[in-house]
Enzyme design. Structure first.
Site, short mmCIF file in Angstrom:
data_model
loop_
_atom_site.label_atom_id
_atom_site.label_comp_id
_atom_site.label_asym_id
_atom_site.label_seq_id
_atom_site.Cartn_x
_atom_site.Cartn_y
_atom_site.Cartn_z
N TRP A 37 -6.41 1.34 -3.15
CA TRP A 37 -7.47 2.27 -2.81
C TRP A 37 -8.82 1.60 -3.04
CZ3 TRP A 37 -4.04 2.94 -6.86
CH2 TRP A 37 -4.54 2.72 -8.14
N CYS A 59 -0.75 -2.94 -6.69
CA CYS A 59 -1.28 -1.58 -6.70
C CYS A 59 -2.59 -1.57 -7.49
CB CYS A 59 -0.29 -0.61 -7.33
SG CYS A 59 -0.89 1.11 -7.34
N SER A 103 -0.16 7.90 -7.04
CA SER A 103 1.13 7.20 -7.04
C SER A 103 2.00 7.79 -8.14
CB SER A 103 0.93 5.71 -7.30
OG SER A 103 0.09 5.13 -6.32
N ASP A 117 -0.16 -0.77 -2.46
CA ASP A 117 -0.52 0.64 -2.62
C ASP A 117 -1.90 0.61 -3.27
OD1 ASP A 117 -0.74 3.32 -3.03
OD2 ASP A 117 0.99 3.53 -4.35
#
Length: 695
Positions: free
Chosen positions: A694, A647, A454, A692
């Site tokens: 992971w 995020c 990012s 965003d």
């Protein structure tokens, strides 16, 4: 002289434009074709003007089974290749692997009834298709889809299409495996016949590989029965020829030593810069963000002023990694190639549809260093495929046992995060595997993929510099003799050490070819490209935003806050901007502590930083706890149509934040928790809630 009226002038201008168009052939306004879209065309024997008609391609190459992939990180492409090899070797199918973006699909209604299509589809982000699958997905799921023979949806135009499908997803995301589910539903609606259930792999649970293996065996059985296929003993049939070129020296200017394409080889790199063609970006600045010795977090500034690269706040930057020298040496030693590391090899597809994954001629060293994912966890299926080439009978038996026993494989290999060389060295006692064809290694190991980060800067504040914030991975795994090291983050750490005066950077015992092929990265450069993201600030800066980003998950929010601070300095009205940030201790890993103070000076009361320190007091405090403490203000801003952003870690933090927000909304608005959950889902659908994350 008679005066020209308006009509005369218009006619003359049109004639002039037409004349210019004829003689320049559109030079000045045509959109240039990406010259790197087929970077390896020469190696793969591709011709200009190749067909986008899939039926034409299959007929031309004599194929009766096509495996399409929609892939973002290379895993779906790897699975597609494995299915192609297995279909060919076990069942005699004439297979080909196809990138979804290479073909049109309006003639799928003409797909031969005795042919087979397979679809291996990854779900990207919040239920989105991968970049190469966008056009395909929008076509087959469109409400007004039309095919070449003009049949409507009610006519079941895909009645001749027989297909199987496997999806790659992550259960920590709300839209788990939505691509394979939606595409399968669309095909069923259009009359296609699916063989066996659609498979679903779960990266979130860490079971992707075993999910794939568990799905494909019943699939092959159903397929054999349906299409009357006869299974035969599978033997290795190479997809590529690998020829050592004694007439070429590694220093020859026609030999690729890690350059990604011909223009880079010839030293005339130019845009557009993308997933086929990186920009070799100077690192303008690098610094350490942590204050402890045993952990690292890097801040880097990449200078893109001399490229045509542009980015928007919230986008991702892709870093093209280089494998560590220590792992390259281990890999070459494992397969008896150390003494031949600089031998030039030519790799060609033995089938016209086989794509060589890197440019050739090259060397064994360059292939291992720049192109093959030698550091990835090894798969059980690949271990099985190597058994026939073991250095002795005992090792062969052990490899066969590992490949056939899921639990044993997990105990000995998976749970210890071993890569291919580490695993083989343990099994064979460091005896070299000299009988393994290099073609099998190319086929069985992933092509190394760019790693996405990012962007942690604002394009409004610094359009020519892209910031990266990355925690360097170095983890000691219980029971493993090796330390698990992040390929890209340790590469970046080596670059940072070099920039700060270390002549021989050696992060965590690793070395890297920092100057790149033929010293083309000298002066501290790194290959990158930008991928655009939907993770964006509201277009109206007066709109309130709430951001939740612990650890390096704060990266895009540094860019968001930097942008709003710049807007405030420009005199714009900036809405309430709240950041929930968490780390272990303020004395160890408080990222950008001083910068937040600077941004606060520009934004005034519009900016609020709320911190959570998990190791500071007697009890662990996380961002979701702070969120709950500020429930009233959070709900108030959401009712004002403020945007909510998350995020970071998908499996734990993002899931907890999602649950907490639903509970906050329910409590503050006096509705049941189930209604709070539904409100959060509607926020997601409206892009008011963005992630965003992971795993």
């Amino acid at each position: 002289m008679a005066q020209l009226d308006t009509l005369d002038i218009i006619v003359l201008v049109l004639m002039l434009v037409g004349t210019l168009a004829y003689f320049t052939k559109g030079t000045y306004w045509s959109v240039p074709k990406d010259p790197y879209a087929d970077a390896y065309g020469a190696a793969n024997g591709l011709k200009a003007g190749k067909t986008r008609n899939v039926m034409e391609k299959m007929e031309e190459t004599g194929k009766n089974c096509i495996i399409f992939f929609g892939s973002q990180t290379g895993t779906a492409e790897d699975y597609a290749s494995r299915l192609a090899k297995e279909g060919s070797s076990r069942f005699g199918l004439k297979t080909m692997v196809a990138d979804l973006e290479d073909y049109d699909f309006d003639n799928l209604d003409a797909f031969p009834r005795d042919h087979l299509a397979m679809f291996v589809l990854a779900t990207y982000g919040e239920g989105e298709p991968t970049d190469n699958a966008v056009d395909f997905y929008e076509f087959v799921t469109g409400e007004d889809v039309t095919f070449s023979e003009g049949a409507s949806v009610e006519d079941k135009p895909l009645g001749n299409l027989t297909y199987v499908s496997f999806g790659l997803g992550n259960n920590t995301y709300e839209h788990y495996n939505s691509m394979v589910r939606r595409v399968s539903a669309a095909f069923d609606k259009l009359g296609a016949s699916r063989i066996s259930d659609a498979g679903e792999g779960d990266d979130g649970a860490g079971t992707m590989e075993e999910d794939f293996l568990a799905w494909k065996e019943p699939m092959w059985k159903s397929l054999a029965e349906t299409m009357n296929l006869q299974e035969r003993e599978a033997v290795y049939e190479p997809v590529f020829s690998v020829t050592e070129k004694d007439d070429l020296n590694a220093d020859a200017d026609t030999v690729y030593l890690g350059e990604p394409n011909k223009n880079h080889l010839e030293g005339r790199s130019k845009g557009p810069y993308n997933a086929h063609n990186p920009y070799i970006a100077p690192i303008a600045e690098s610094r350490e963000l942590f204050t402890v010795k045993d952990r690292n977090c890097l801040h880097m500034e990449l200078d893109v002023s001399r490229s045509n690269i542009s980015y928007q706040t919230g986008d991702h930057v892709a870093v093209w990694p280089t494998n560590a020298g220590k792992e390259v040496d281990r890999f070459l030693a494992t397969f008896g190639l150390l003494d031949k590391r600089h031998t030039v090899i030519s790799v060609k597809g033995l089938d016209p549809t086989a794509k060589v994954p890197f440019p050739t001629p090259t060397t064994y060293d360059a292939a291992a260093r720049y192109h093959i994912e030698i550091g990835a966890a090894v798969s059980r299926q690949f271990v099985s495929s190597l058994a026939p080439f073991a250095p002795d009978e005992d090792t062969k038996n052990e490899m066969t046992k590992l490949g056939g026993d899921k639990d044993l494989f997990h105990e000995k290999i998976t749970n210890r995060y071993l890569n291919i060389s580490q695993a083989l060295d343990i099994v064979a006692g460091s005896r070299p595997w000299v009988n393994v064809p290099f073609s099998l290694l190319i086929e069985g190991l992933h092509k190394i993929q760019p790693r996405y980060y990012s962007i942690s800067s604002s394009s409004l504040a610094q359009k020519d510099k892209i910031s990266i914030t990355a925690v360097v991975e170095s983890v000691r795994v219980p029971g493993s003799p090796f330390i698990l090291k992040g390929v890209t983050t340790n590469y970046l750490l080596a670059l940072k050490q070099k920039q700060h005066g270390d002549p021989d950077p050696d992060p965590h015992g690793l070395t890297y070819a920092i100057t790149g092929p033929r010293n083309k990265y000298d002066g501290i450069h790194v290959p990158v490209h930008v991928r655009h993201s939907n993770f964006k600030l509201p277009s109206d800066p007066a709109k309130p935003i709430i951001m939740v980003g612990p650890g390096s998950g704060v990266a895009p929010f540094r860019g968001f806050v930097q942008e709003r601070a710049t807007q405030a300095q420009m005199g714009e009205n900036v809405g309430k901007t709240i950041l929930f940030y968490g780390c272990r201790r303020p004395s160890e890993d408080f990222l950008y502590e001083q910068e937040w103070k600077s941004f606060a000076e520009s934004l005034g009361p519009a900016f609020e930083l709320i911190t959570a320190f998990s190791r500071e007091g007697s009890g662990k405090v996380y961002v979701q706890h702070r969120l709950r403490e500020h429930a009233e203000e959070v709900n108030k801003l959401l009712e004002q149509k403020g945007n909510f952003y998350v995020c970071g870690d998908a499996a734990n933090m993002a899931r907890e934040v999602n649950i907490t927000l639903g509970q906050i909304i329910a409590a503050q608005r006096g509705v049941p928790e189930s209604e709070g959950e539904e409100i959060v889902k509607r926020m997601r659908a409206a892009n008011q809630y963005q992630e965003d994350v992971w795993s």
